[in-house]
Design a protein around this motif. Structure first.
Motif, short mmCIF file in Angstrom:
data_model
loop_
_atom_site.label_atom_id
_atom_site.label_comp_id
_atom_site.label_asym_id
_atom_site.label_seq_id
_atom_site.Cartn_x
_atom_site.Cartn_y
_atom_site.Cartn_z
N ILE A 232 -3.85 -0.39 8.05
CA ILE A 232 -4.00 -0.34 6.60
C ILE A 232 -4.35 -1.74 6.11
O ILE A 232 -3.54 -2.66 6.19
CB ILE A 232 -2.70 0.15 5.92
CG1 ILE A 232 -2.37 1.58 6.40
CG2 ILE A 232 -2.84 0.10 4.42
CD1 ILE A 232 -1.05 2.10 5.87
N THR B 16 -9.20 0.31 -0.47
CA THR B 16 -9.22 0.11 0.97
C THR B 16 -10.36 -0.79 1.41
O THR B 16 -11.50 -0.65 0.95
CB THR B 16 -9.36 1.48 1.68
OG1 THR B 16 -8.26 2.31 1.31
CG2 THR B 16 -9.37 1.31 3.19
N PRO C 161 0.80 -1.23 0.00
CA PRO C 161 0.00 0.00 0.00
C PRO C 161 0.83 1.27 0.00
O PRO C 161 0.41 2.29 -0.55
CB PRO C 161 -0.85 -0.12 1.28
CG PRO C 161 -0.24 -1.21 2.08
CD PRO C 161 0.42 -2.12 1.11
N THR D 246 -9.25 7.02 4.25
CA THR D 246 -9.95 5.79 3.89
C THR D 246 -9.44 4.59 4.68
O THR D 246 -10.19 3.64 4.92
CB THR D 246 -9.81 5.49 2.38
OG1 THR D 246 -8.42 5.47 2.03
CG2 THR D 246 -10.54 6.54 1.56
N ASN D 247 -8.18 4.63 5.10
CA ASN D 247 -7.64 3.56 5.93
C ASN D 247 -7.91 3.79 7.41
O ASN D 247 -7.42 3.04 8.26
CB ASN D 247 -6.14 3.42 5.69
CG ASN D 247 -5.82 2.70 4.40
OD1 ASN D 247 -5.98 1.49 4.30
ND2 ASN D 247 -5.40 3.46 3.40
N TYR E 166 -5.43 -3.29 2.73
CA TYR E 166 -5.41 -2.84 1.34
C TYR E 166 -5.58 -4.05 0.42
O TYR E 166 -4.97 -5.10 0.63
CB TYR E 166 -4.07 -2.15 1.09
CG TYR E 166 -3.72 -1.87 -0.35
CD1 TYR E 166 -4.12 -0.68 -0.96
CD2 TYR E 166 -2.95 -2.76 -1.09
CE1 TYR E 166 -3.77 -0.41 -2.27
CE2 TYR E 166 -2.61 -2.50 -2.39
CZ TYR E 166 -3.01 -1.32 -2.98
OH TYR E 166 -2.67 -1.06 -4.29
N ASN F 214 -8.32 5.45 -3.69
CA ASN F 214 -8.12 5.04 -2.30
C ASN F 214 -9.36 4.36 -1.73
O ASN F 214 -9.26 3.40 -0.96
CB ASN F 214 -7.76 6.25 -1.44
CG ASN F 214 -6.38 6.79 -1.75
OD1 ASN F 214 -5.39 6.08 -1.62
ND2 ASN F 214 -6.31 8.04 -2.18
#
Length: 322
Positions: free
Chosen positions: A176, A168, A61, A111-112, A178, A164
């Motif tokens: 995170i 995510t 990521p 977003t994470n 991903y 993103n």
């Protein structure tokens, strides 16, 4: 962008190289050498470009964040370079490009769930600065400065930032999580649509798709590219059965439709500005806008398709499997 190209794809260059070999006797030796050198340059650039993108998306990521943050900044820099003198516009390229790159990085963190909405405060201050600064610059046409600067933030930075949300896995606060699955799928659909449209359009294309904007595009090429992308979606359905086949089908059709519009919009932009290519950062391929025009509409449209609780759960299941 010119012709039927959306993003560089090695298959296209192989096809063109074979076509060149079949017709080389019709040209002079000097012309042959020039064509061959251009094909080699384009092929090498395309292969390296695809390798960097795939590596950035699939490796980690953070590599995704760095490479696409850089792409966001370079695309803005290129756009502002194209319009900086159009209709007496005077664009502050550096700060505006950095502002857009910050938006991408901030969206990655948001977003994470590494932070909350406060991360966007500097970007909001940047937008206020863009408005207030025109009071002091005494530019001949401040409205154009506002229009071009903010339009590019939406058109370039905003659309790239949507990636993103696609990458995510939600509801994982503080870490995170991903998944490259859907981003790679969008690129694959764009590239295969590009290839199918070129091959079919070159062979049987007669009815112009949008002659005023892009004279070489044909309806036959469009449906040829669509068919290839729809077929590829079912290969992905076999590879990632956690996502239902009809969701893959819908995503591929959405990417082709909005990607084609994105291509045409960038062609309209270049025709309005009177340029053939948006830049020359990629030898033989033009600029960043030329390479990402389809993605810049396909990404937000794809996010709308993927922003579904059931699809998010399917993506989470696939990510757990790998």
């Amino acid at each position: 962008m010119s012709g039927l190209f959306v993003l560089p794809h090695p298959i296209l260059f192989i096809f063109r190289f074979i076509l060149y070999l079949c017709t080389k006797n019709k040209s002079t030796n000097e012309q042959n050498d020039t064509v061959l050198k251009n094909l080699i340059k384009r092929a090498l650039t395309g292969i390296i470009f695809v390798a960097v993108l795939v590596g950035a998306i699939c490796y980690h990521p953070i590599s995704f964040l760095i490479v696409f943050g850089l792409i966001t900044g370079l695309t803005l820099w290129e756009f502002y370079g194209l319009v900086k003198h159009y209709e007496e516009a005077s664009i502050k390229r550096t700060i505006s490009s950095l502002g857009g790159a910050y938006l991408f990085a901030a969206t990655f963190a948001y977003t994470n769930q590494l932070t909350d909405g406060i991360i966007f405060l500097p970007y909001l201050l940047f937008l206020i600065y863009i408005l207030v600064a025109e009071l002091y610059y005494k530019a001949p046409n401040p409205i154009n400065n506002w229009a071009f600067t903010i339009f590019a933030q939406v058109y370039c930075a905003g659309t790239f930032s949507m990636l993103n949300f696609i990458a995510t896995i939600p509801d994982t606060p503080g870490q995170i999580v991903y998944s490259p699955l859907f981003i790679m799928a969008i690129f694959i659909f764009i590239w295969l649509n590009d290839t199918g449209a070129y091959l079919v359009g070159s062979m049987i294309g007669k009815r112009r798709l949008f002659e005023r904007i892009s004279p070489k595009k044909s309806w036959e090429g469009f449906f040829g590219g669509l068919a290839v992308a729809l077929g590829a979606s079912q290969v992905l359905a076999w590879y990632a059965p956690e996502v239902s086949w009809y969701n893959w089908l819908g995503l591929s059709a959405t990417v082709v439709l909005f990607g084609t519009w994105g291509d045409l919009i960038e062609s309209l932009l270049k025709r309005t500005l009177g340029v053939k290519d948006s830049g020359n950062v990629l030898p033989g391929h033009g600029g960043m806008l030329d390479r990402f025009d389809s993605l810049m509409l396909a990404a937000p449209a794809g996010n709308d398709i993927l922003f579904d609780e059931a699809l998010c759960e399917q993506g989470r299941n696939f990510n757990n499997k790998i």
